[in-house]
Write an enzyme that holds these catalytic residues in place. Structure first.
Site, PDB file in Angstrom:
ATOM      1  CG  ASP A  67       5.252  43.573  50.701  1.00 21.87           C
ATOM      2  OD1 ASP A  67       4.915  43.241  49.567  1.00 21.87           O
ATOM      3  OD2 ASP A  67       5.909  42.844  51.467  1.00 21.87           O
ATOM      4  CG  ASN A 136      -1.041  41.719  39.705  1.00 22.41           C
ATOM      5  OD1 ASN A 136       0.093  41.591  40.179  1.00 22.41           O
ATOM      6  ND2 ASN A 136      -2.020  42.321  40.361  1.00 22.41           N
ATOM      7  CG  HIS A 138       2.014  42.400  42.870  1.00 25.04           C
ATOM      8  ND1 HIS A 138       0.846  41.678  42.923  1.00 25.04           N
ATOM      9  CD2 HIS A 138       2.832  41.819  43.774  1.00 25.04           C
ATOM     10  CE1 HIS A 138       0.957  40.722  43.815  1.00 25.04           C
ATOM     11  NE2 HIS A 138       2.146  40.781  44.349  1.00 25.04           N
ATOM     12  CD  GLU A 143      -1.735  44.503  43.596  1.00 29.70           C
ATOM     13  OE1 GLU A 143      -2.265  43.909  44.524  1.00 29.70           O
ATOM     14  OE2 GLU A 143      -1.326  43.931  42.559  1.00 29.70           O
TER      15      GLU A 143
HETATM   16  C1  GLP Z   1       2.851  39.013  47.556  1.00 27.81           C
HETATM   17  C2  GLP Z   1       4.039  39.822  48.017  1.00 27.81           C
HETATM   18  C3  GLP Z   1       5.061  39.972  46.921  1.00 27.81           C
HETATM   19  C4  GLP Z   1       5.378  38.598  46.344  1.00 27.81           C
HETATM   20  C5  GLP Z   1       4.109  38.044  45.728  1.00 27.81           C
HETATM   21  C6  GLP Z   1       4.357  36.690  45.048  1.00 27.81           C
HETATM   22  O1  GLP Z   1       2.005  39.799  46.825  1.00 27.81           O
HETATM   23  N1  GLP Z   1       3.638  41.164  48.448  1.00 27.81           N
HETATM   24  O2  GLP Z   1       6.243  40.566  47.469  1.00 27.81           O
HETATM   25  O3  GLP Z   1       6.396  38.711  45.357  1.00 27.81           O
HETATM   26  O4  GLP Z   1       3.144  37.883  46.768  1.00 27.81           O
HETATM   27  O5  GLP Z   1       4.354  35.681  46.045  1.00 27.81           O
HETATM   28  P1  GLP Z   1       4.770  34.167  45.677  1.00 27.81           P
HETATM   29  O6  GLP Z   1       6.281  34.187  45.601  1.00 27.81           O
HETATM   30  O7  GLP Z   1       4.247  33.351  46.821  1.00 27.81           O
HETATM   31  O8  GLP Z   1       4.143  33.830  44.359  1.00 27.81           O
END
Ligand code: GLP
Length: 241
Positions: A67, A136, A138, A143
């Site tokens: 993304d 959440n 995702h 989402e």
């Molecule tokens: C963002 C990214 C996801 C990632 C999520 C969790 O939303 N788009 O790909 O998994 O954050 O991030 P973290 O690993 O910092 O909790």
């Protein structure tokens, strides 16, 4: 879906980093799907160290990131491109010409989605897809929703996601939109490794493992994947029966 519980984020990073390095050593032209966020960083650190010790090369590897934010210059310090350069690509011998991102500033998102899907197909598909998970549930920026998506699309970020990520934006407001690989894109990877650590992911992990398959918890789809493994620490596992 396999679930492996570890004592620490460090151990998860070693295990996942080892799997990726072993795969690349056996398949030098591997195609890797990569994720941003803090959870994959220990694995990226492990991989960078393996490269520094001359035990792996990424010179022929192709990567696709999940993304990217919209309305943000690619080189902005908070873009996911910059995150990957800072946390991995600048520390290994990957060819930045083989690194792929969705263009968050593409005017025609449909065309951009098609371009990305064709590029992944031309690369032979993703061999190993690394995922994190949002609070959440995702994955990427898929989402919670009323349907599972297929190919890449533009998504309006939820308040939960904006809250979790806006801490990093100190010079401009955090983008409210992003482009993300869809659930279909992710599920077509041959092997999926999802990493989750900390209390804040415990409910999402519980819903993913013990709940039904529903687009309300996008990660739950992984139960239908033939080769998906969750690497979680005890805090992220703390709500499991
Ligand atoms: C963002 C990214 C996801 C990632 C999520 C969790 O939303 N788009 O790909 O998994 O954050 O991030 P973290 O690993 O910092 O909790």
């Amino acid at each position: 879906m396999d679930v492996r519980i570890f004592d620490s984020a460090e151990r998860i990073g070693q295990e996942v980093g080892r799997l990726i390095c072993d795969y690349v050593n056996s398949n030098p032209e591997a195609c890797l799907g990569l994720a941003t966020g803090m959870t994959p960083v220990p694995a990226y650190n492990y991989i960078a160290n393996e490269y520094a010790c001359g035990r792996v090369s990424f010179a022929k590897v192709t990567t696709f990131n999940l993304d990217e934010y919209c309305d943000l210059p690619k080189e902005h310090k908070n873009s996911f491109y910059s995150f990957m350069v800072d946390n991995l690509f600048s520390k290994i011998d990957i060819d930045l010409g083989n690194v792929n991102f969705l263009d968050g500033n593409a005017q025609d998102v449909e065309a951009e989605s098609k371009r990305y899907a064709e590029k992944i197909k031309a690369a032979g598909g993703i061999d190993i897809q690394l995922l994190g998970i949002g609070r959440n549930g995702h994955i990427g920026f898929n989402e919670p929703s009323d349907k599972f998506t297929d190919e890449a699309f533009k998504v309006k970020l939820t308040d939960s996601t904006i809250e979790a990520n806006s801490v990093f934006f100190d010079d401009i407001p955090m983008p409210r939109w992003a482009v993300t690989m869809g659930i279909g894109s992710i599920m077509r990877a041959k092997k999926i490794l999802l990493v989750a650590t900390g209390e804040s992911k415990a409910q999402a992990i519980k819903n993913t493992i013990e709940g039904e398959v529903t687009p309300e918890n996008p990660a739950s789809i992984l139960k239908q994947h033939p080769d998906a493994t969750l690497f979680i620490d005890k805090a992220a596992a703390s709500l499991l029966k």
